[in-house]
Write a protein that holds these residues in place. Structure first.
Motif, PDB file in Angstrom:
ATOM      1  N   LEU B  93      -2.271  43.636 -30.204  1.00  0.00           N
ATOM      2  CA  LEU B  93      -2.984  42.351 -29.756  1.00  0.00           C
ATOM      3  C   LEU B  93      -1.870  41.269 -29.312  1.00  0.00           C
ATOM      4  O   LEU B  93      -2.252  40.327 -28.963  1.00  0.00           O
ATOM      5  CB  LEU B  93      -4.221  41.806 -30.262  1.00  0.00           C
ATOM      6  N   THR B  96      -1.462  39.570 -25.758  1.00  0.00           N
ATOM      7  CA  THR B  96      -2.595  38.735 -25.613  1.00  0.00           C
ATOM      8  C   THR B  96      -2.292  37.299 -26.189  1.00  0.00           C
ATOM      9  O   THR B  96      -2.851  36.367 -25.747  1.00  0.00           O
ATOM     10  CB  THR B  96      -3.866  39.121 -25.808  1.00  0.00           C
ATOM     11  N   VAL B  97      -1.404  37.119 -27.089  1.00  0.00           N
ATOM     12  CA  VAL B  97      -1.179  35.887 -27.666  1.00  0.00           C
ATOM     13  C   VAL B  97      -0.023  35.228 -27.059  1.00  0.00           C
ATOM     14  O   VAL B  97      -0.070  34.060 -26.510  1.00  0.00           O
ATOM     15  CB  VAL B  97      -0.666  35.880 -29.196  1.00  0.00           C
ATOM     16  N   CYS B  99       0.568  35.850 -23.506  1.00  0.00           N
ATOM     17  CA  CYS B  99       0.112  35.545 -22.015  1.00  0.00           C
ATOM     18  C   CYS B  99      -0.805  34.470 -22.113  1.00  0.00           C
ATOM     19  O   CYS B  99      -1.771  34.161 -22.616  1.00  0.00           O
ATOM     20  CB  CYS B  99      -0.505  36.959 -21.418  1.00  0.00           C
ATOM     21  N   TYR B 101      -2.087  33.426 -19.165  1.00  0.00           N
ATOM     22  CA  TYR B 101      -2.734  33.343 -18.035  1.00  0.00           C
ATOM     23  C   TYR B 101      -4.013  34.385 -18.246  1.00  0.00           C
ATOM     24  O   TYR B 101      -4.777  34.766 -17.145  1.00  0.00           O
ATOM     25  CB  TYR B 101      -2.074  34.007 -16.929  1.00  0.00           C
ATOM     26  N   GLY B 102      -4.301  34.887 -19.319  1.00  0.00           N
ATOM     27  CA  GLY B 102      -5.196  35.881 -19.495  1.00  0.00           C
ATOM     28  C   GLY B 102      -5.114  37.129 -18.868  1.00  0.00           C
ATOM     29  O   GLY B 102      -5.992  37.799 -18.251  1.00  0.00           O
ATOM     30  N   THR B 105      -5.464  41.596 -21.477  1.00  0.00           N
ATOM     31  CA  THR B 105      -6.710  41.368 -22.193  1.00  0.00           C
ATOM     32  C   THR B 105      -7.390  42.514 -23.098  1.00  0.00           C
ATOM     33  O   THR B 105      -7.121  43.850 -22.436  1.00  0.00           O
ATOM     34  CB  THR B 105      -7.892  40.527 -21.624  1.00  0.00           C
ATOM     35  N   TYR B 106      -7.861  42.261 -24.177  1.00  0.00           N
ATOM     36  CA  TYR B 106      -8.422  43.344 -24.843  1.00  0.00           C
ATOM     37  C   TYR B 106      -9.952  43.602 -24.689  1.00  0.00           C
ATOM     38  O   TYR B 106     -10.750  42.472 -24.425  1.00  0.00           O
ATOM     39  CB  TYR B 106      -8.263  43.262 -26.558  1.00  0.00           C
ATOM     40  N   GLU B 107     -10.311  44.588 -24.158  1.00  0.00           N
ATOM     41  CA  GLU B 107     -12.198  44.824 -24.270  1.00  0.00           C
ATOM     42  C   GLU B 107     -12.482  45.919 -25.117  1.00  0.00           C
ATOM     43  O   GLU B 107     -11.719  46.968 -25.052  1.00  0.00           O
ATOM     44  CB  GLU B 107     -12.224  45.088 -22.877  1.00  0.00           C
TER      45      GLU B 107
END
Lengths: 412, 440
Positions: B93, B96-97, B99, B101-102, B105-107
């Protein structure tokens, strides 16, 4: 003597990001990248996954041999920096090799911190910082045998999970009272600890190891923990012995200014060896995390090439992502702050945890377990000190959606 | 180094229907109902009925890639997409740190990070967007196609800062190449040095400097001579609007009537800008120029502009089109058609060229003015062939307010309400007239 414009010592994230930034500005400058390793560049962060078998050691290299050829970079292996003569702009390496540089980046990372426990030096033990460490640990893991892990930080917990999944009986000893101290509070780490216990890992908190004897560790209270395999994961610290006599100032880490420059004008430092400013405090410190190494590396690469677009390092923010047994934990910024308000949302049925710390309408930090967030956006909200007072309630209720909205309207 | 196609999102047009998210979730997982699986995330804005979006920007210098410890994220040099490799991703992950802009992402329902891959260059979300908020800009291919082609003009042409005409003559000649003879009558184009200066050449191609009056006739003669020699050479005029609509009009009209096989491009900056910003027949009503000043009696130009492209359409030319430098794909298509048409008849291209010096707007805003000019319907983009009729190539059904265009330009600063009303009426009349020529 070999000479170059830019000498980068260290081949992990800080060094590689600096290298990209330098090449973007100076396509032809002579660059040497020196590493103590005999491998192509890789990230220490990937090593637990090499241990677990998730990652193929041959596929985790961050740059290929041809990358260095195409970018006209001389990549030196087994080149541990021994000494620095900043007066003569010369770096000394093993086998009498010396390199004269115009500008130097020290991105030498860190090495395992070995605590002064009596008897530890006399027994074989593992650490996990290099590829060779990882391959050695992977080989040593034997199903049914007992493993003892000293330290419940990221490396210790990751490795403990790997060893438990490989069928070992694992015990973690942590002198402080929880896993991942500094990133998560007791409640959040409690969720993580529950998962560890459910997978048969024994956690021993609040007790330091007094002595190591062959095959067992003696705790302060007299308990003895037997082991077949010992992993020491009590943090890392930079090995800066090469600085002796160089005039480069350090204090546990190399001291740098807001553009990561040391007290010597043509020497910079970045990543786990640099002691830089902290965003949420007046103090300086070693961030010791990958995203900050990337930030600092980029700044140095720009500064070394006089890029007019370079911007001061705003200071390290504590950032962490941690996955364990298929679950996720994230933390951004401070877990607590004086005169702040804390919103806590725990759902035991869904096994989720969400904590948000706000001070004067500004985000100080957030931590989440099994709750999707965009840490990169939250990091920006902290750095920008974005005023959340208008959206406060909505933000606390649904930080993911509201932070995306704020991103899109503020810095899209 | 290539230019890349890109997804665009215009928040002001988004109606929040989430069709894009359904299409994305369907394309990526086969299940249109799980919107968590969409890689584009539309979220409500603070204002009612407004929306914002989070999506991967396929950054040039991507932080997610730099933050990846396992080499699972890479920038694809061929198409610009940040590729994610499921085989090497360790789900740490850290991307995700990185970026802000989102965009990655993790789902939990997917079990790994997910990001937009532009569906291999044919994004499903764009296809279902009815509001026009999502777009897929493919202009990059133009720069990839023409960027490496030879620039036929010397560096350092002395055009004013922000000059659209210099930009566009370089584009034209990159595309046309060397098999061409160029006529550049007096005006900004030779004035900036294209026909040479201080005894040095200004172009790498045969270029000559006719009088304002005889551009089309000289070019006709040269073309006919080449034809007699059996050589297929494009005869091209790069003229200003004065050299087209006023002084040069007689020879132009004659050449069009005779069906001379030449391509005449008019760079319309609405006046004689090179000689001190005097008004021409193409200057729009109400404009301040040095010969239509603003004072007690006069309030800028008191007559309407001639619409030269319509006049040329009435000449039964083989091809007539209007174009703008903000719609380059459209422009290149028209240039192709015009070159082809000039092999058997007269071809005329009318290019709108806002002039920072003469119109009084900041040099950095030229392209914005070009866009606003089209989007406010001040000018209309179309092309015409005698057989096919007229086709609008960039119809603007909900135009931006005319005021936003007039107010952005200094030469209209003094306009009274009645003058603005007259311009509005003129534009409406002209649009309905053009529509009568539209092909059925």
């Amino acid at each position: 003597m070999q000479s170059c414009t830019h000498l980068i010592v260290g081949a992990s994230h800080a060094g590689l990001t600096a290298l990209s930034a330098i090449r973007m500005n100076e396509p032809d400058a002579a660059i040497v990248m020196a590493t103590r390793e005999d491998h192509l560049p890789y990230s220490p962060t990937v090593l637990p996954y090499v241990v677990s078998g998730r990652s193929d050691p041959a596929k985790v290299t961050l740059r290929s041999e041809s990358f260095f050829d195409e970018n006209k970079v001389s990549y030196l292996r087994k080149a541990t920096l021994l000494a620095l003569d900043t007066g003569a702009n010369t770096a000394h390496f093993p086998d009498g090799r010396s390199i004269r540089y115009e500008k130097l980046l020290l991105a030498t990372g860190a090495s395992p911190n070995i605590p002064p426990i009596p008897g530890l030096k006399d027994v074989p033990f593992h650490v996990l910082r290099t590829m060779d460490d990882a391959l050695g640990l992977k080989k040593a893991m034997v199903k049914g045998k007992r493993a003892l892990v000293l330290g419940a930080g990221l490396i210790g917990t990751h490795a403990a999970e790997n060893m438990a999944e490989a069928g070992m009986k694992v015990t973690i000893v942590e002198a402080r009272g929880q896993v991942l101290p500094g990133y998560f509070d007791h409640q959040a780490s409690g969720i993580i600890e529950t998962a560890f216990k459910a997978h048969g890992i024994e956690l021993v908190f609040g007790r330091a190891v007094k002595e190591i004897k062959s095959g067992q560790a003696l705790l302060e209270n007299g308990d003895a923990i037997p082991f077949d395999l010992l992993l020491v994961a009590t943090g890392v610290r930079p090995d800066l012995s090469y600085l002796q006599g160089s005039g480069v100032k350090s204090d546990g880490g190399i001291l740098v200014d807001e553009l990561q420059r040391t007290n010597i004008s043509n020497v910079w430092a970045a990543g786990d060896c640099a002691r830089a400013r902290l965003f949420q405090s007046e103090a300086t410190g070693i961030a010791g995390i990958l995203p900050i190494a990337v930030e600092q590396g980029r700044i140095v690469g720009q500064a070394m090439t006089d890029d007019a677009g370079v911007r001061n390092f705003p200071g390290s923010v504590s950032l962490n992502t941690y996955t364990f047994f298929g679950q996720q934990a994230i933390s951004v910024g401070a877990g607590e702050a004086p005169e702040s308000e804390t919103s806590l949302c725990v759902d035991e049925d869904r096994n989720t945890y969400l904590k948000i710390v706000i001070k004067d309408g500004r985000l100080m930090g957030a931590a989440a377990v099994n709750q999707a967030l965009d840490p990169g956006i939250l990091w920006q909200l902290v750095l920008r000190r974005t005023d959340l007072s208008e959206v406060r309630e909505a933000f606390l209720a649904d930080p993911k959606t509201i932070s995306r909205m704020l991103m899109s309207r503020i810095w899209r | 180094m290539s230019a890349y196609n890109s997804l665009t999102y215009n928040a002001s047009l988004c109606v929040g229907c989430t069709e894009c998210m359904k299409a994305c979730a369907l394309a990526k997982t086969g299940d249109a109902t799980n919107l968590d699986q969409s890689r584009i995330k539309i979220v409500p804005a603070q204002e009612p009925e407004k929306f914002e979006a989070a999506i991967c920007r396929q950054c040039g210098d991507a932080k997610c890639v730099m933050n990846c410890p396992s080499g699972a994220l890479t920038k694809n040099g061929a198409n610009g997409v940040i590729d994610w490799n499921a085989d090497t991703c360790v789900n740490c992950l850290l991307c995700t740190v990185g970026c802000v802009y989102g965009g990655i992402t993790y789902e939990a329902s997917v079990g790994h990070v997910a990001k937009c891959d532009t569906c291999g260059g044919d994004p499903a979300c764009v296809k279902v967007c009815k509001s026009g908020a999502l777009g897929y800009v493919t202009t990059a291919s133009i720069y990839n196609d023409y960027g490496d082609k030879e620039d036929m003009f010397v560096p350092g042409l002395a055009a004013c800062q922000g000059c659209n005409s210099e930009l566009m003559i370089r584009h034209v000649m990159r595309k046309l190449g060397r098999n061409v003879v160029v006529a550049a009558p007096p005006g900004c184009i030779p004035g900036m040095g294209t026909v040479g200066y201080n005894g040095k050449a200004g172009a790498k191609i045969p270029i000559f400097h006719p009088l304002l009056t005889n551009t089309a006739s000289m070019l006709s003669g040269i073309k006919r001579t080449f034809e007699r020699q059996g050589r297929d050479v494009t005869a091209l005029a790069l003229a200003g609007d004065g050299g087209t609509s006023d002084v040069g009009f007689q020879s132009l009209s004659g050449a069009a009537e005779r069906g001379e096989r030449i391509l005449f491009i008019c760079f319309d900056n609405e006046g004689y800008m090179n000689t001190g910003m005097q008004a021409s027949g193409a200057t729009s009503f109400g404009s301040w120029t040095s010969t239509t000043p603003v004072g007690d009696k006069l309030h800028g130009k008191s007559t309407d502009a001639k619409n030269l492209p319509m006049v040329m359409m009435m000449h039964n030319a083989a091809y007539v089109a209007t174009a703008s430098s903000v719609f380059m794909e459209d422009f290149y298509q028209k240039l192709d058609k015009a070159v082809e048409a000039s092999k058997h008849g007269f071809a005329y291209l009318h290019l709108y060229a806002p002039c920072p010096s003469g119109w009084r707007f900041p040099a950095g805003l030229t392209i914005d003015i070009c866009r606003l000019m089209v989007e406010s319907n001040f000018v209309t983009l179309w092309d015409y062939t005698p057989g096919g009729g007229l086709e609008f190539t960039h119809p603007v059904d909900t135009p931006k307010p005319l005021d936003s265009y007039l107010k952005a330009i200094g030469k209209y600063r003094h306009l009274a309400n009645e003058q603005v009303d007259r311009i509005k009426k003129l534009l409406e009349d002209r649009l309905s007239m053009l529509k009568r020529f539209q092909k059925a």
